[in-house]
Design an enzyme around this catalytic site. Structure first.
Site, mmCIF file in Angstrom:
data_model
loop_
_atom_site.group_PDB
_atom_site.id
_atom_site.type_symbol
_atom_site.label_atom_id
_atom_site.label_comp_id
_atom_site.label_asym_id
_atom_site.label_seq_id
_atom_site.Cartn_x
_atom_site.Cartn_y
_atom_site.Cartn_z
ATOM 1 N N ARG A 21 0.830 -1.212 0.000
ATOM 2 C CA ARG A 21 0.000 0.000 0.000
ATOM 3 C C ARG A 21 0.860 1.256 0.000
ATOM 4 O O ARG A 21 0.611 2.199 -0.765
ATOM 5 C CB ARG A 21 -0.914 -0.015 1.229
ATOM 6 C CG ARG A 21 -1.751 1.249 1.427
ATOM 7 C CD ARG A 21 -2.566 1.133 2.711
ATOM 8 N NE ARG A 21 -3.394 2.321 2.935
ATOM 9 C CZ ARG A 21 -2.979 3.417 3.571
ATOM 10 N NH1 ARG A 21 -1.727 3.460 4.046
ATOM 11 N NH2 ARG A 21 -3.791 4.453 3.736
ATOM 12 N N ARG A 25 0.880 4.003 -3.047
ATOM 13 C CA ARG A 25 0.387 5.358 -2.773
ATOM 14 C C ARG A 25 1.509 6.400 -2.849
ATOM 15 O O ARG A 25 1.300 7.510 -3.343
ATOM 16 C CB ARG A 25 -0.314 5.392 -1.415
ATOM 17 C CG ARG A 25 -1.579 4.534 -1.366
ATOM 18 C CD ARG A 25 -2.231 4.558 0.011
ATOM 19 N NE ARG A 25 -2.885 5.843 0.253
ATOM 20 C CZ ARG A 25 -4.145 6.129 -0.062
ATOM 21 N NH1 ARG A 25 -4.897 5.207 -0.672
ATOM 22 N NH2 ARG A 25 -4.664 7.309 0.220
ATOM 23 N N THR A 125 9.874 -10.440 6.872
ATOM 24 C CA THR A 125 10.005 -11.818 7.341
ATOM 25 C C THR A 125 9.746 -11.851 8.836
ATOM 26 O O THR A 125 10.183 -10.959 9.562
ATOM 27 C CB THR A 125 11.400 -12.406 7.054
ATOM 28 O OG1 THR A 125 11.559 -13.642 7.772
ATOM 29 C CG2 THR A 125 12.506 -11.457 7.476
ATOM 30 N N ASP A 127 11.029 -13.815 10.913
ATOM 31 C CA ASP A 127 12.196 -14.297 11.652
ATOM 32 C C ASP A 127 13.074 -13.184 12.211
ATOM 33 O O ASP A 127 13.900 -13.439 13.089
ATOM 34 C CB ASP A 127 13.052 -15.200 10.765
ATOM 35 C CG ASP A 127 12.364 -16.512 10.430
ATOM 36 O OD1 ASP A 127 11.530 -16.963 11.236
ATOM 37 O OD2 ASP A 127 12.652 -17.083 9.360
ATOM 38 N N ARG A 171 14.552 -21.133 11.916
ATOM 39 C CA ARG A 171 15.491 -22.187 11.517
ATOM 40 C C ARG A 171 16.936 -21.805 11.843
ATOM 41 O O ARG A 171 17.715 -22.599 12.344
ATOM 42 C CB ARG A 171 15.342 -22.482 10.019
ATOM 43 C CG ARG A 171 16.174 -23.666 9.537
ATOM 44 C CD ARG A 171 15.920 -23.987 8.074
ATOM 45 N NE ARG A 171 16.261 -22.879 7.197
ATOM 46 C CZ ARG A 171 15.382 -22.116 6.559
ATOM 47 N NH1 ARG A 171 14.087 -22.347 6.714
ATOM 48 N NH2 ARG A 171 15.771 -21.131 5.766
ATOM 49 N N ALA A 186 9.299 -17.761 30.252
ATOM 50 C CA ALA A 186 9.635 -19.170 30.044
ATOM 51 C C ALA A 186 10.774 -19.610 30.964
ATOM 52 O O ALA A 186 11.687 -18.832 31.259
ATOM 53 C CB ALA A 186 10.025 -19.404 28.587
ATOM 54 N N LYS A 214 4.588 -26.228 39.800
ATOM 55 C CA LYS A 214 3.819 -27.344 39.257
ATOM 56 C C LYS A 214 3.849 -27.433 37.730
ATOM 57 O O LYS A 214 3.419 -28.428 37.165
ATOM 58 C CB LYS A 214 2.359 -27.244 39.728
ATOM 59 C CG LYS A 214 2.192 -27.281 41.246
ATOM 60 C CD LYS A 214 2.736 -28.566 41.837
ATOM 61 C CE LYS A 214 2.480 -28.640 43.335
ATOM 62 N NZ LYS A 214 3.045 -29.865 43.940
ATOM 63 N N ILE A 250 0.543 -20.674 11.955
ATOM 64 C CA ILE A 250 -0.267 -19.628 12.598
ATOM 65 C C ILE A 250 0.603 -18.403 12.881
ATOM 66 O O ILE A 250 0.109 -17.269 12.940
ATOM 67 C CB ILE A 250 -0.891 -20.163 13.909
ATOM 68 C CG1 ILE A 250 -1.913 -19.171 14.461
ATOM 69 C CG2 ILE A 250 0.185 -20.450 14.957
ATOM 70 C CD1 ILE A 250 -2.646 -19.680 15.694
ATOM 71 N N ARG A 252 2.614 -16.965 10.927
ATOM 72 C CA ARG A 252 2.736 -16.100 9.750
ATOM 73 C C ARG A 252 1.464 -15.329 9.441
ATOM 74 O O ARG A 252 1.478 -14.412 8.626
ATOM 75 C CB ARG A 252 3.103 -16.940 8.525
ATOM 76 C CG ARG A 252 4.549 -17.354 8.467
ATOM 77 C CD ARG A 252 4.854 -17.766 7.044
ATOM 78 N NE ARG A 252 6.113 -18.481 6.944
ATOM 79 C CZ ARG A 252 6.460 -19.204 5.902
ATOM 80 N NH1 ARG A 252 5.612 -19.336 4.883
ATOM 81 N NH2 ARG A 252 7.626 -19.803 5.861
#
EC number: 2.7.1.11
Length: 319
Positions: A21, A25, A125, A127, A171, A186, A214, A250, A252
């Site tokens: 776009r 434009r 991308t 990544d 990757r 995490a 737990k 999902i 991407r």
């Protein structure tokens, strides 16, 4: 410079439409004609080219994917394929080309530039693995998709007192795993750029379990190895019930975040400015919120690296 072509190549990323776009434009604003090339370099060789108008890019800034579609082409990697592409560009009287994609897409753009046809690369991308820019189009959206998914997985991990391995894309680059891992808290983050001793991961999980924890979340970039194989090893050695979730494509999709829309708009517009200045063989990027541009060789000769400080912080916070 009177006519500009634009194509998307390689893996799609959220925000590519916003970049298209901006290219269209911005070019029309400067009284240039714009031609959209469908299906990447393969479509370019096949002459799948059509004129674009303001209406062509209406109501697309919020849409994921790419309205120009994308494809990979082995034929384009040959000199014959590249000359076929240039023949099509000349046939349509196109003077410059904007290529939205990743490293492989820029390799193709570099070849065209070396054969006398000016190209500007726009990094798209998920990544975030391209040197010369702090962020690539689609990274922020994919990051938020991962965070949302992991937050949901953590709910069920808590309910069933399990350790979950979340495998994400990456990757060769671990930016998605690192950023998402830090954002979701995490217990371990595994990326291609940093090797971690398996025994230390197991010990960290056991330490958490011993103090009453737990459940645990481990973010693993696909370049490290199979999430299922890793989960099996964790279950056998640590004796913790383990499940694996592979997020897949999902990552991407989806409507691009505000950050990706703004980044794509800025980079797409800047690409047109460079072509108007008769420049080619360059990639536009952003560093410290300032637009920059580098030659393709400069981009290729610098290896993308992760943020070492962020990785160190993730280790300190996951004790």
């Amino acid at each position: 410079m009177k006519r500009i072509g634009v194509l998307t190549s390689g893996g799609d990323s959220p925000g590519m439409n916003a970049a298209i776009r901006a290219v269209v434009r911005k070019a029309i604003y400067h009284d240039l004609e714009v031609y959209g090339i469908k299906n990447g370099y393969q479509g370019l060789m096949d002459g799948n080219i059509e004129k674009m108008t303001l209406g062509s890019v209406g109501d697309i800034i919020h849409r994921g994917g790419t309205i120009l579609f994308s494809a990979r082409s082995e034929e384009f990697k040959t000199d014959e394929g590249q000359f076929r592409a240039i023949e099509q560009l000349n046939k349509h009287n196109i003077d410059g080309l904007v290529v939205i994609g990743g490293d492989g897409s820029f390799q193709g753009a570099k070849k065209l530039t070396e054969k006398g046809f000016p190209c500007i690369g726009v990094p798209g991308t998920i990544d975030n693995d391209i040197a010369g820019t702090d962020y690539t189009i689609g990274f922020d959206t994919s990051l938020n998709t991962i965070i949302d998914a992991v937050d949901k997985v953590r709910d069920t991990a808590t309910s069933h007192e399990r350790t979950y391995i979340i495998e994400v894309m990456g990757r060769d680059a671990g930016d998605l795993a690192l950023w998402a891992g830090l954002a979701v808290g995490a217990e371990s983050i595994l990326i291609p750029e940093e090797k971690e001793d398996f025994s230390s991961i197991v010990q960290r999980l056991k330490n958490g379990h011993d103090r009453g924890k737990k459940h645990s979340i481990i973010l693993l970039a696909e370049g490290v190895g199979s999430g299922f194989e890793f989960g099996k090893r964790i279950e056998e050695v640590a004796e913790l019930e383990t499940r694996v979730t592979v997020l897949g494509h999902i990552q991407r999709g989806g409507s691009p975040t505000g950050q990706d829309r703004v980044l794509a708009s800025r980079l797409g517009a800047r690409a047109i400015e460079l072509l108007i200045d008769n420049q080619g063989g360059r990639m536009v990027g952003i560093q410290k919120n300032v637009l920059v541009d580098y030659t393709f060789d400069e981009v290729f000769n610098v290896e993308h690296t992760i943020d070492k400080g962020m990785y160190k912080l993730s280790k300190e916070l996951s004790i």
